[in-house]
Motif scaffolding. Structure first.
Motif, PDB file in Angstrom:
ATOM      1  N   PHE A   1       0.839  -1.199   0.000  1.00 50.95           N
ATOM      2  CA  PHE A   1       0.000   0.000   0.000  1.00 50.95           C
ATOM      3  C   PHE A   1       0.874   1.250   0.000  1.00 50.95           C
ATOM      4  CE2 PHE A   1      -2.073   3.424   2.317  1.00 50.95           C
ATOM      5  CZ  PHE A   1      -3.250   3.560   1.597  1.00 50.95           C
ATOM      6  N   LYS A   2       1.864   1.251   0.891  1.00 53.63           N
ATOM      7  CA  LYS A   2       2.761   2.403   1.014  1.00 53.63           C
ATOM      8  C   LYS A   2       3.573   2.618  -0.262  1.00 53.63           C
ATOM      9  CE  LYS A   2       6.192   3.708   4.312  1.00 53.63           C
ATOM     10  NZ  LYS A   2       6.858   3.362   5.537  1.00 53.63           N
TER      11      LYS A   2
ATOM     12  N   ASP B   1       1.425   4.180  -2.843  1.00 59.28           N
ATOM     13  CA  ASP B   1       1.215   5.583  -2.503  1.00 59.28           C
ATOM     14  C   ASP B   1       2.442   6.426  -2.863  1.00 59.28           C
ATOM     15  OD1 ASP B   1      -0.355   7.719  -1.291  1.00 59.28           O
ATOM     16  OD2 ASP B   1       1.143   7.652   0.336  1.00 59.28           O
TER      17      ASP B   1
ATOM     18  N   SER C   1       2.647   6.752  -6.621  1.00 63.07           N
ATOM     19  CA  SER C   1       1.590   7.644  -7.090  1.00 63.07           C
ATOM     20  C   SER C   1       1.965   9.112  -6.845  1.00 63.07           C
ATOM     21  CB  SER C   1       0.283   7.294  -6.375  1.00 63.07           C
ATOM     22  OG  SER C   1      -0.743   8.120  -6.793  1.00 63.07           O
TER      23      SER C   1
ATOM     24  N   LYS D   1      -3.163   2.756  -7.992  1.00 61.34           N
ATOM     25  CA  LYS D   1      -4.043   3.180  -6.896  1.00 61.34           C
ATOM     26  C   LYS D   1      -3.736   2.336  -5.668  1.00 61.34           C
ATOM     27  CE  LYS D   1      -6.684   5.754  -9.656  1.00 61.34           C
ATOM     28  NZ  LYS D   1      -5.722   6.041 -10.689  1.00 61.34           N
ATOM     29  N   PRO D   2      -3.330   2.957  -4.570  1.00 60.65           N
ATOM     30  CA  PRO D   2      -3.028   2.191  -3.357  1.00 60.65           C
ATOM     31  C   PRO D   2      -4.195   1.316  -2.899  1.00 60.65           C
ATOM     32  CG  PRO D   2      -2.218   4.427  -3.140  1.00 60.65           C
ATOM     33  CD  PRO D   2      -3.021   4.381  -4.409  1.00 60.65           C
ATOM     34  N   SER D   3      -5.417   1.804  -3.032  1.00 62.43           N
ATOM     35  CA  SER D   3      -6.571   1.005  -2.592  1.00 62.43           C
ATOM     36  C   SER D   3      -6.724  -0.258  -3.450  1.00 62.43           C
ATOM     37  CB  SER D   3      -7.845   1.840  -2.640  1.00 62.43           C
ATOM     38  OG  SER D   3      -8.045   2.362  -3.936  1.00 62.43           O
ATOM     39  N   PHE D   4      -6.477  -0.155  -4.751  1.00 65.99           N
ATOM     40  CA  PHE D   4      -6.549  -1.325  -5.633  1.00 65.99           C
ATOM     41  C   PHE D   4      -5.475  -2.342  -5.257  1.00 65.99           C
ATOM     42  CE2 PHE D   4      -5.155  -3.505  -9.538  1.00 65.99           C
ATOM     43  CZ  PHE D   4      -6.335  -4.181  -9.835  1.00 65.99           C
TER      44      PHE D   4
ATOM     45  N   ILE E   1      -4.069  -2.795  -2.340  1.00 63.41           N
ATOM     46  CA  ILE E   1      -4.386  -3.451  -1.063  1.00 63.41           C
ATOM     47  C   ILE E   1      -5.486  -4.488  -1.250  1.00 63.41           C
ATOM     48  CG2 ILE E   1      -6.155  -2.072   0.080  1.00 63.41           C
ATOM     49  CD1 ILE E   1      -2.964  -2.997   1.705  1.00 63.41           C
ATOM     50  N   ILE E   2      -6.482  -4.188  -2.077  1.00 63.39           N
ATOM     51  CA  ILE E   2      -7.558  -5.158  -2.346  1.00 63.39           C
ATOM     52  C   ILE E   2      -6.974  -6.406  -3.014  1.00 63.39           C
ATOM     53  CG2 ILE E   2      -9.592  -5.587  -3.775  1.00 63.39           C
ATOM     54  CD1 ILE E   2     -10.378  -2.624  -3.190  1.00 63.39           C
TER      55      ILE E   2
END
Length: 149
Positions: free
Chosen positions: A74-75, A78, A81, A94-97, A99-100
Motif C-alpha cells: 500500500f505504502k 502511494d 503515485s 491506486k493504493p486502494s486497488f 491493497i484489495i
C-alpha cells in the motif's frame, strides 16, 4: 576515469518475476523487492517523500510473519503515485486497488501478481523518466567539460 551512470531498471516484468521466482524458489522475488526499495530511494531523494530502508523492510516483514508486506505494498503504491504526480507522469497505480489485490491473494494466490504488475508498470514509467534525467545531466556535464577544454 569513466564514471558509471546511475540508471534504474525500467524493464521490470511480471512474467520474469513469476518465472524466476519459481525457478529460484523465491530468491529472485526478494531481489526484486531490494532493487525496488533501492530505486525508490533514488527516485524520491529530491522530494519530501520518505522511503523505508531495506533492513527495516526485511526485519518488519519477518517479525510480523509477512503482514507488513500488505502495508508495504500500500505504502509503495502511494509513494509511486505521489512521485508520479510530482514528476507529471500518470503512473496509474491506486493504493486502494493494490491493497484489495493483496488481501484477495490470501483467498486466490494469483491476485498478488496483479498488484505486483501494477507496481512494476508504475516503477518502469518513473524509472524511464529518471533515466532520461540522468542522460540529460550526463550530456550537459560532458558538454560543459568539453567547452572548458
Amino acid at each position: 576515469m569513466k564514471r558509471k551512470l546511475d540508471y534504474m531498471d525500467d524493464e521490470r516484468s511480471i512474467w520474469k518475476f513469476i518465472f524466476l521466482g519459481i525457478l529460484t524458489l523465491g530468491i529472485y522475488q526478494w531481489w526484486c523487492i531490494y532493487t525496488l526499495l533501492r530505486d525508490m530511494k533514488k527516485l524520491c531523494k529530491d522530494s519530501d517523500t520518505k522511503v523505508d530502508g531495506v533492513a527495516k523492510f526485511f526485519v518488519l516483514f519477518f517479525v510480523t510473519l509477512g503482514l507488513y508486506g500488505i502495508f508495504w505494498m500500500f505504502k509503495t503504491a502511494d509513494v509511486l503515485s505521489r512521485e508520479g504526480r510530482r514528476r507529471g507522469i500518470d503512473v496509474d497505480v491506486k493504493p486502494s486497488f493494490i491493497i484489495i489485490c493483496y488481501v484477495l491473494s490470501y483467498i486466490s494466490g494469483w491476485t498478488s501478481y496483479v498488484a505486483w504488475a501494477q507496481i512494476f508498470k508504475a516503477m518502469n514509467k518513473l524509472a524511464a523518466d529518471y533515466n532520461r534525467e540522468v542522460r540529460t545531466i550526463s550530456y550537459l556535464s560532458l558538454e560543459n567539460k568539453e567547452a572548458t577544454n
